[in-house]
Design an enzyme around this catalytic site. Structure first.
Site, mmCIF file in Angstrom:
data_model
loop_
_atom_site.group_PDB
_atom_site.id
_atom_site.type_symbol
_atom_site.label_atom_id
_atom_site.label_comp_id
_atom_site.label_asym_id
_atom_site.label_seq_id
_atom_site.Cartn_x
_atom_site.Cartn_y
_atom_site.Cartn_z
ATOM 1 N N GLY A 52 10.202 -2.691 5.566
ATOM 2 C CA GLY A 52 10.626 -1.376 6.452
ATOM 3 C C GLY A 52 10.622 0.178 5.656
ATOM 4 C CB ALA A 53 10.206 0.738 2.208
ATOM 5 N N GLY A 54 7.633 1.372 4.588
ATOM 6 C CA GLY A 54 6.364 1.980 4.744
ATOM 7 C C GLY A 54 5.328 1.516 3.820
ATOM 8 N N GLY B 62 3.729 -1.331 3.613
ATOM 9 C CA GLY B 62 2.464 -2.445 3.925
ATOM 10 C C GLY B 62 3.136 -3.951 3.726
ATOM 11 C CB SER B 63 6.591 -5.392 3.361
ATOM 12 O OG SER B 63 7.116 -4.922 4.397
ATOM 13 C CB SER B 64 4.380 -6.372 8.337
ATOM 14 O OG SER B 64 3.517 -5.360 8.626
ATOM 15 C CE LYS C 101 -0.036 2.419 4.126
ATOM 16 N NZ LYS C 101 1.479 2.163 4.494
ATOM 17 C CG ASP D 158 -0.474 -0.869 6.392
ATOM 18 O OD1 ASP D 158 -0.933 0.464 6.005
ATOM 19 O OD2 ASP D 158 0.906 -0.658 6.506
#
Length: 400
Positions: free
Chosen positions: A144-146, A148-150, A16, A208
Site C-alpha cells: 500500500g505504499a505505491g 508495486g508490491s502487488s 517500482k 507495475d
C-alpha cells in the site's frame, strides 16, 4: 528440471518507483518508471500429493486446498480463462465464495488469496492440470505504499505457476545461482501477471507488472509501454513518510485544478513531461557505473519536479520536511507516486560519503519515517537456487 524442482527453487521480482511523470501521466504525458531493488521472493516446492498450499507471512495468509476441489471449481468457471481477457465478476464471485472471502473485502490478505486462486486455476486450465505445489511468498516491499508490491507478487506467481505447468522453461542449470527467461517467456509471464493485477486493482495501467517482469526502466505514455534502451543502476534512499493518502482523491484534486486554471496548470504538466523526456535522454546516455558529473542535472530535475508537484497540490508537510532534511545533507529528493504523504526518493551520487548517508537516514528516522538504502534500475523477474538467497530471505521462507 525435476531434480532442481524437488530441492525447491525461488523466484524474485522487483518493486517500482516513478522517477518523473506522476499525475501528469493521467493527462497523457510521459512517465518514467524504474525497477526498485527491494524484491518479492517466492519459494516453490512440490506439495504433498493432491495439495496446493500458499503461505504469505507478510499479510497473514496460510491456506491449503485439495487439487480435486480446485479442479471441480475450475470446471465450473473455466470457460472465460484467457491471458488476454479480464477476470469476470462471476469468476471472482465464485472464487470469493469458495475461499470464504466477503464480497466487499479489500484487505491485502483477501486480495492476495483471490489473485492466487485465479492465477492457479486460469494458468492450469490453459497449460495442464492443477499442480500439487507448496508456495511461500515474502516481500521486502511495504504494501500500500505505491511501490508495486502487488505487481511483484503477481509476477512471481505467474512465473512460478507457468513453470510448474510447463508453459515456460526452468532456465536454471545445475550449479547456477540465478537465471532469466527468454524474451518470449517474459512476455507470457507479464501477460498473466497483468491478470493477477486486474484481480487486485480492477483496472491497472500495466506499468507495475511490466517493470516487475523486465526490470530496468520503462517509459509510459497514453497506454504505451516502452523499455529504455540502457539504464544505469543508481543508488537512492527510499523513504516512506507513513502518511496515508487516497490516490483517487489526489488525482481528482489535480483534475479540478486543471479545469479551474487551465492556462496556469497545463504549462506545469508540459514542463513535467519535458523533465521526463530530458531525464530519459540523460539516463540512456549514462554508462552502467556513472561518474559523479552526471548527477547534478538529475538532481536539478528532482528539485524542479518536486516544486511542480507542490503546484499541482499533491505535496504534503511530511514531504516538505523530508526534502529539507535531505537538503541539509546536500542531497536532493522528490515524492514518488501519488504524493500527499507516501514515499519519496533521494538520489545518492557515487561520491556521497557513507557518513552522510548514515546521518541522513538517522535524521529521517527521527521524523518517524521509514528509510531504505537501495538501488533503482534493478533486474526484472529472476529464478534463483535456494542456496543463493541471502540469509534473511532464506530464514523467512524456510520458517513458513
Amino acid at each position: 528440471m525435476v531434480a532442481m524442482w524437488e530441492r525447491g527453487l525461488a523466484v524474485s521480482a522487483p518493486g517500482k518507483v516513478i522517477v518523473h511523470g506522476e499525475h501528469a501521466v493521467v493527462h497523457g504525458k510521459v512517465a518514467l518508471a524504474v525497477a526498485l531493488d527491494l524484491r518479492t521472493f517466492l519459494r516453490l516446492r512440490p506439495g504433498a500429493e493432491g495439495q496446493v498450499r500458499v503461505c504469505l507471512p507478510g499479510v497473514g495468509v496460510q491456506r491449503s486446498w485439495n487439487t480435486p476441489e480446485l479442479r471441480a471449481l475450475r470446471g465450473r468457471i473455466a470457460a472465460d480463462f484467457e491471458d488476454s481477457k479480464s477476470p469476470s465478476l462471476e469468476q471472482l464471485d465464485a472464487l470469493r465464495e469458495f475461499a470464504g472471502i466477503a464480497a466487499e473485502a479489500s484487505a491485502p490478505d483477501s486480495l492476495a488469496t483471490l489473485a492466487f486462486l485465479y492465477m492457479c486455476l486460469a494458468i492450469s486450465a490453459k497449460y495442464g492440470d492443477v499442480p500439487s505445489v507448496d508456495i511461500v511468498v515474502w516481500s521486502e516491499l511495504p504494501t500500500g505504499a505505491g511501490l508495486g508490491s502487488s505487481a511483484a507478487y503477481a509476477v512471481c506467481l505467474a512465473a512460478a505457476l507457468l513453470m510448474v505447468c510447463g508453459a515456460i522453461s526452468c532456465p536454471l542449470q545445475e550449479g547456477e545461482s540465478t537465471a532469466r527467461w527468454t524474451e518470449e517467456e517474459l512476455t507470457l509471464i507479464n501477460s498473466w501477471a497483468f491478470q493477477g493485477e486486474r484481480v487486485i486493482h480492477g483496472n491497472p495501467s500495466g506499468v507495475d507488472n511490466a517493470v516487475g517482469t523486465w526490470g530496468g526502466a520503462l517509459r509510459y505514455q497514453a497506454g504505451k509501454i516502452t523499455p529504455l534502451r540502457r539504464v544505469p543502476t543508481l543508488r537512492i534512499l527510499l523513504t516512506n513518510t507513513k502518511v496515508p493518502r487516497s490516490t483517487k482523491v489526489l488525482v481528482a484534486g489535480v483534475k479540478e485544478k486543471i479545469l479551474k486554471f487551465p492556462a496556469i496548470m497545463n504549462p506545469v504538466l508540459d514542463s513535467i513531461d519535458a523533465i521526463s523526456q530530458e531525464c530519459q535522454s540523460v539516463l540512456e546516455e549514462m554508462p552502467a557505473n556513472p561518474s559523479p558529473e552526471y548527477y547534478p542535472v538529475l538532481e536539478e530535475f528532482f528539485d524542479i519536479n518536486q516544486h511542480h508537484l507542490n503546484v499541482l497540490g499533491v505535496g504534503h508537510p511530511s514531504l516538505d520536511r523530508l526534502c529539507q532534511v535531505t537538503a541539509s545533507h546536500g542531497l536532493h529528493s522528490k515524492l514518488t507516486g501519488a504524493g500527499g504523504g507516501g514515499c519519496a526518493i533521494t538520489l545518492l551520487p557515487p561520491d556521497t560519503s557513507p557518513l552522510t548517508v548514515e546521518a541522513a537516514k538517522q535524521d529521517l528516522c527521527a521524523c518517524g519515517f521509514e528509510c531504505w538504502e537501495t538501488k533503482i534500475g534493478a533486474p526484472g523477474v529472476t529464478l534463483h537456487s535456494l542456496s543463493s538467497l541471502n540469509t534473511q530471505v532464506l530464514h523467512v521462507l524456510s520458517q513458513s
